[in-house]
Design a protein around this motif. Structure first.
Motif, PDB file in Angstrom:
ATOM      1  N   LEU A 127     -50.095 105.315  36.168  1.00  0.00           N
ATOM      2  CA  LEU A 127     -48.957 105.837  35.404  1.00  0.00           C
ATOM      3  C   LEU A 127     -49.254 105.864  33.900  1.00  0.00           C
ATOM      4  O   LEU A 127     -48.815 106.762  33.191  1.00  0.00           O
ATOM      5  CB  LEU A 127     -47.709 104.983  35.672  1.00  0.00           C
ATOM      6  N   VAL A 128     -50.016 104.877  33.438  1.00  0.00           N
ATOM      7  CA  VAL A 128     -50.393 104.837  32.021  1.00  0.00           C
ATOM      8  C   VAL A 128     -51.392 105.931  31.698  1.00  0.00           C
ATOM      9  O   VAL A 128     -51.247 106.672  30.714  1.00  0.00           O
ATOM     10  CB  VAL A 128     -50.974 103.465  31.643  1.00  0.00           C
ATOM     11  N   PHE A 132     -47.476 108.910  31.848  1.00  0.00           N
ATOM     12  CA  PHE A 132     -46.081 108.782  32.282  1.00  0.00           C
ATOM     13  C   PHE A 132     -45.415 107.553  31.670  1.00  0.00           C
ATOM     14  O   PHE A 132     -44.272 107.618  31.219  1.00  0.00           O
ATOM     15  CB  PHE A 132     -46.011 108.706  33.805  1.00  0.00           C
ATOM     16  N   ARG A 133     -46.123 106.430  31.632  1.00  0.00           N
ATOM     17  CA  ARG A 133     -45.500 105.198  31.137  1.00  0.00           C
ATOM     18  C   ARG A 133     -45.133 105.331  29.661  1.00  0.00           C
ATOM     19  O   ARG A 133     -44.069 104.899  29.238  1.00  0.00           O
ATOM     20  CB  ARG A 133     -46.449 104.011  31.352  1.00  0.00           C
ATOM     21  N   LYS A 134     -46.021 105.928  28.853  1.00  0.00           N
ATOM     22  CA  LYS A 134     -45.704 106.097  27.434  1.00  0.00           C
ATOM     23  C   LYS A 134     -44.616 107.148  27.247  1.00  0.00           C
ATOM     24  O   LYS A 134     -43.773 107.040  26.352  1.00  0.00           O
ATOM     25  CB  LYS A 134     -46.951 106.499  26.650  1.00  0.00           C
ATOM     26  N   ALA A 135     -44.599 108.169  28.114  1.00  0.00           N
ATOM     27  CA  ALA A 135     -43.550 109.189  28.025  1.00  0.00           C
ATOM     28  C   ALA A 135     -42.183 108.565  28.267  1.00  0.00           C
ATOM     29  O   ALA A 135     -41.197 108.907  27.603  1.00  0.00           O
ATOM     30  CB  ALA A 135     -43.817 110.296  29.042  1.00  0.00           C
ATOM     31  N   VAL A 136     -42.120 107.625  29.211  1.00  0.00           N
ATOM     32  CA  VAL A 136     -40.864 106.913  29.463  1.00  0.00           C
ATOM     33  C   VAL A 136     -40.461 106.131  28.225  1.00  0.00           C
ATOM     34  O   VAL A 136     -39.301 106.140  27.808  1.00  0.00           O
ATOM     35  CB  VAL A 136     -41.012 105.964  30.673  1.00  0.00           C
ATOM     36  N   PHE A 137     -41.434 105.457  27.629  1.00  0.00           N
ATOM     37  CA  PHE A 137     -41.163 104.665  26.426  1.00  0.00           C
ATOM     38  C   PHE A 137     -40.624 105.552  25.305  1.00  0.00           C
ATOM     39  O   PHE A 137     -39.653 105.199  24.633  1.00  0.00           O
ATOM     40  CB  PHE A 137     -42.445 103.971  25.974  1.00  0.00           C
ATOM     41  N   ASP A 138     -41.233 106.709  25.118  1.00  0.00           N
ATOM     42  CA  ASP A 138     -40.805 107.620  24.050  1.00  0.00           C
ATOM     43  C   ASP A 138     -39.433 108.236  24.319  1.00  0.00           C
ATOM     44  O   ASP A 138     -38.741 108.645  23.383  1.00  0.00           O
ATOM     45  CB  ASP A 138     -41.842 108.748  23.866  1.00  0.00           C
ATOM     46  N   ALA A 139     -39.036 108.279  25.589  1.00  0.00           N
ATOM     47  CA  ALA A 139     -37.748 108.895  25.937  1.00  0.00           C
ATOM     48  C   ALA A 139     -36.565 107.976  25.653  1.00  0.00           C
ATOM     49  O   ALA A 139     -35.421 108.429  25.601  1.00  0.00           O
ATOM     50  CB  ALA A 139     -37.746 109.284  27.416  1.00  0.00           C
ATOM     51  N   ALA A 321     -49.595 102.187  21.139  1.00  0.00           N
ATOM     52  CA  ALA A 321     -48.828 101.843  22.337  1.00  0.00           C
ATOM     53  C   ALA A 321     -49.594 102.152  23.621  1.00  0.00           C
ATOM     54  O   ALA A 321     -49.554 101.375  24.582  1.00  0.00           O
ATOM     55  CB  ALA A 321     -47.497 102.589  22.339  1.00  0.00           C
ATOM     56  N   GLN A 322     -50.329 103.273  23.643  1.00  0.00           N
ATOM     57  CA  GLN A 322     -51.054 103.644  24.858  1.00  0.00           C
ATOM     58  C   GLN A 322     -52.128 102.614  25.204  1.00  0.00           C
ATOM     59  O   GLN A 322     -52.288 102.224  26.360  1.00  0.00           O
ATOM     60  CB  GLN A 322     -51.692 105.030  24.680  1.00  0.00           C
ATOM     61  N   ARG A 323     -52.860 102.131  24.197  1.00  0.00           N
ATOM     62  CA  ARG A 323     -53.904 101.127  24.447  1.00  0.00           C
ATOM     63  C   ARG A 323     -53.281  99.797  24.896  1.00  0.00           C
ATOM     64  O   ARG A 323     -53.831  99.102  25.751  1.00  0.00           O
ATOM     65  CB  ARG A 323     -54.756 100.918  23.192  1.00  0.00           C
ATOM     66  N   ILE A 324     -52.133  99.448  24.303  1.00  0.00           N
ATOM     67  CA  ILE A 324     -51.432  98.225  24.720  1.00  0.00           C
ATOM     68  C   ILE A 324     -51.065  98.310  26.191  1.00  0.00           C
ATOM     69  O   ILE A 324     -51.277  97.361  26.969  1.00  0.00           O
ATOM     70  CB  ILE A 324     -50.157  98.021  23.876  1.00  0.00           C
ATOM     71  N   ALA A 456     -34.772 113.879  30.315  1.00  0.00           N
ATOM     72  CA  ALA A 456     -34.980 113.968  31.765  1.00  0.00           C
ATOM     73  C   ALA A 456     -35.496 112.653  32.347  1.00  0.00           C
ATOM     74  O   ALA A 456     -35.095 112.232  33.446  1.00  0.00           O
ATOM     75  CB  ALA A 456     -35.955 115.103  32.084  1.00  0.00           C
ATOM     76  N   LEU A 457     -36.374 111.997  31.596  1.00  0.00           N
ATOM     77  CA  LEU A 457     -36.930 110.740  32.101  1.00  0.00           C
ATOM     78  C   LEU A 457     -35.883 109.627  32.135  1.00  0.00           C
ATOM     79  O   LEU A 457     -35.983 108.704  32.949  1.00  0.00           O
ATOM     80  CB  LEU A 457     -38.123 110.312  31.247  1.00  0.00           C
ATOM     81  N   MET A 458     -34.876 109.702  31.257  1.00  0.00           N
ATOM     82  CA  MET A 458     -33.820 108.691  31.287  1.00  0.00           C
ATOM     83  C   MET A 458     -33.008 108.793  32.573  1.00  0.00           C
ATOM     84  O   MET A 458     -32.535 107.779  33.101  1.00  0.00           O
ATOM     85  CB  MET A 458     -32.906 108.840  30.069  1.00  0.00           C
ATOM     86  N   TRP A 459     -32.827 110.020  33.078  1.00  0.00           N
ATOM     87  CA  TRP A 459     -32.157 110.196  34.370  1.00  0.00           C
ATOM     88  C   TRP A 459     -32.960 109.490  35.463  1.00  0.00           C
ATOM     89  O   TRP A 459     -32.388 108.773  36.295  1.00  0.00           O
ATOM     90  CB  TRP A 459     -32.034 111.682  34.713  1.00  0.00           C
TER      91      TRP A 459
END
Length: 479
Positions: A127-128, A132-139, A321-324, A456-459
């Motif tokens: 996911l990282v 996807f994982r960072k996209a969720v974080f940014d959303a 954030a992505q490297r973390i 959309a990701l918050m949904w």
């Protein structure tokens, strides 16, 4: 050499110094070294479905679990510092290890259970890497990220107060928790904690360099002296509670300084053995439960640490954030592969940040101390939690100050923020607080007719959290 270190970790650029980074790394280690003792206590006394203890023996092997716990924490924390250049330490996750011990291992072998942890880590890593994982974080809206940091501040302050015995469960329905024992503070260990907390507050107020570390050292010496005089003993004696005893470690001069470590747990996992034991549906649900908790615990933790260190951007995201997230995902799989449960980012890292840490060098220092702890466990085992956890209370205050950045007049963000902040300490779960906040945010946007403002990701996240909170009835239904 010093110049190369400064350049690589951007120490001067972030307004820090090598000495502050080293000091912050030591403080972080001292505030989370308890995991070396606590992880064996959680994993070591539970038998799997075959009646075996972790490691395959017929009796608990706590030293082996402790040594491996410290080894994996050390390697992964160093990796976080070098790769992500972020002041964040990792170790076996509390809550996650309890879930593995009591909800997973009881259904299969320990090797099968650790295989599930590896699977969960690999899924998160995918996911990282796919973004996807960072996209969720940014959303996630900025003010919700702020609420996460504030909620974690209250949460770690409560952890400090509970670990010190200042706050205890009452055993009654009302109130479920209270001050000390029977509504009063009793016992020398609690007094040591209070003195340590007041000392740290005073040192912080006077802007004394290394206030937290200095407070821990002085309080540890005080604890040793007090125990020599009053002999308070541990909190449990011969299976009976001793409310006036030391909560975790009894302060004492160790009989020996070093002990040869046993890393026999490394590689003790079976990747797909759990499917034969409990079936694919149950495996998916167990992995999902582990994944969701790990996924959002880390998101909240790195947001809070970044905010406290001043490393977050205008959207509330920490630098790199992505490297973390990549390192944290590897840590989840590595913890399972080493047989000590999922490793994750520790909010106790905030104590080091509170003492000045701003770069990955502090994480490297913390990691090296964990590696040293594999042979110096006699010393680590004798630092009482009452001497270290005052740092968590002070750092909780520092993180709480961010609450001013939330617009409490806007109920569309204020209510989700409140639920996020309140439920973290009340449920003892970062994930529960984040989930409640996300669900409330989406719900309010719906009832206010502002569906278009929801990413959309918050949904998707809100829907997943609904499943997360309802995982028990869903598990019963599918089985």
């Amino acid at each position: 050499m010093r110049q190369h270190i400064d350049s690589y970790f951007k120490i001067g650029e972030r307004g820090s110094t090598v000495s502050r980074e080293v000091r912050g790394g030591v403080v972080t280690f001292l505030t989370m070294a308890y995991i070396i003792v606590l992880n064996p206590l959680i994993l070591g006394f539970v038998k799997d479905a075959d009646g075996q203890y972790l490691g395959g023996g017929s009796a608990p092997d706590l030293p082996m679990i402790a040594a491996t716990t410290a080894l994996v924490a050390g390697v992964l924390t160093i990796l976080m510092g070098v790769v992500a250049n972020f002041p964040l330490a990792l170790a076996a996750g509390l809550g996650l290890n309890a879930f593995v011990a009591f909800s997973v291992a009881s259904q299969m072998t320990w090797a099968d259970a650790m295989g599930l942890v590896v699977l969960e880590g690999l899924v998160i890593l995918v996911l990282v890497l796919t973004g996807f994982r960072k996209a969720v974080f940014d959303a996630v809206p900025r003010e919700l990220k702020t609420a996460i940091a504030v909620g974690i501040g209250l949460f770690i302050a409560l952890i400090g107060l509970v670990d010190a015995g200042f706050v205890r469960t009452t055993g009654n329905a009302s109130p479920p928790i209270g001050l000390g024992t029977g509504g009063t503070l009793s016992g020398w260990p609690v007094l040591v904690f209070c003195i340590g907390l007041l000392l740290m507050i005073a040192l912080h107020a006077r802007r004394v360099p290394g206030a937290i570390l200095l407070g821990i050292v002085i309080t540890s010496i005080l604890a040793l002296v007090v125990e020599k005089i009053v002999d308070a003993g541990p909190s449990v004696v011969d299976g009976k509670a001793n409310p006036k005893g030391w909560n975790l470690n009894v302060p004492a001069l160790p009989d020996s300084i070093v002990k040869s470590p046993d890393f026999g747990l490394l590689g003790e996992f079976s990747l797909f053995g759990s499917i034969e034991r409990v079936g694919i549906v149950t495996v998916i649900l167990l992995v999902f439960s582990l994944l969701l908790a790990d996924f959002f615990d880390t998101m909240g933790t790195m947001t809070a640490i970044g905010a406290e260190a001043g490393l977050n951007d205008e959207d509330g995201a920490p630098a790199g954030a992505q490297r973390i997230l990549i390192v944290d995902s590897i840590a989840a799989a590595a913890g399972g592969a080493a047989g000590v449960s999922s490793n994750t980012s520790y909010i106790e890292s905030a104590s080091g940040v509170g003492d000045g840490a701003r770069t990955g060098l502090s994480a490297v220092v913390t990691g090296l101390l964990f590696l040293l702890a594999t042979i110096f466990t006699p010393i680590v085992e004798h630092i009482p939690s009452e001497a270290a956890v005052p740092a968590l209370v002070l750092v909780g205050f520092l993180m709480m100050t961010q609450v001013a950045d939330i617009d409490w007049r806007d109920e569309e963000i204020a209510i989700p923020a409140f639920l996020t902040i309140a439920l973290m300490p009340f449920t003892y779960s970062i994930t529960a607080g984040i989930g409640a906040g996300f669900i409330a945010f989406v719900l309010l946007k719906i009832v206010k007719g502002k569906i278009g403002q929801v990413h959309a990701l918050m949904w998707l996240i809100a829907a997943l959290f609904v499943v997360y909170f309802a995982i028990d009835p869903i598990s019963r239904w599918v089985s």
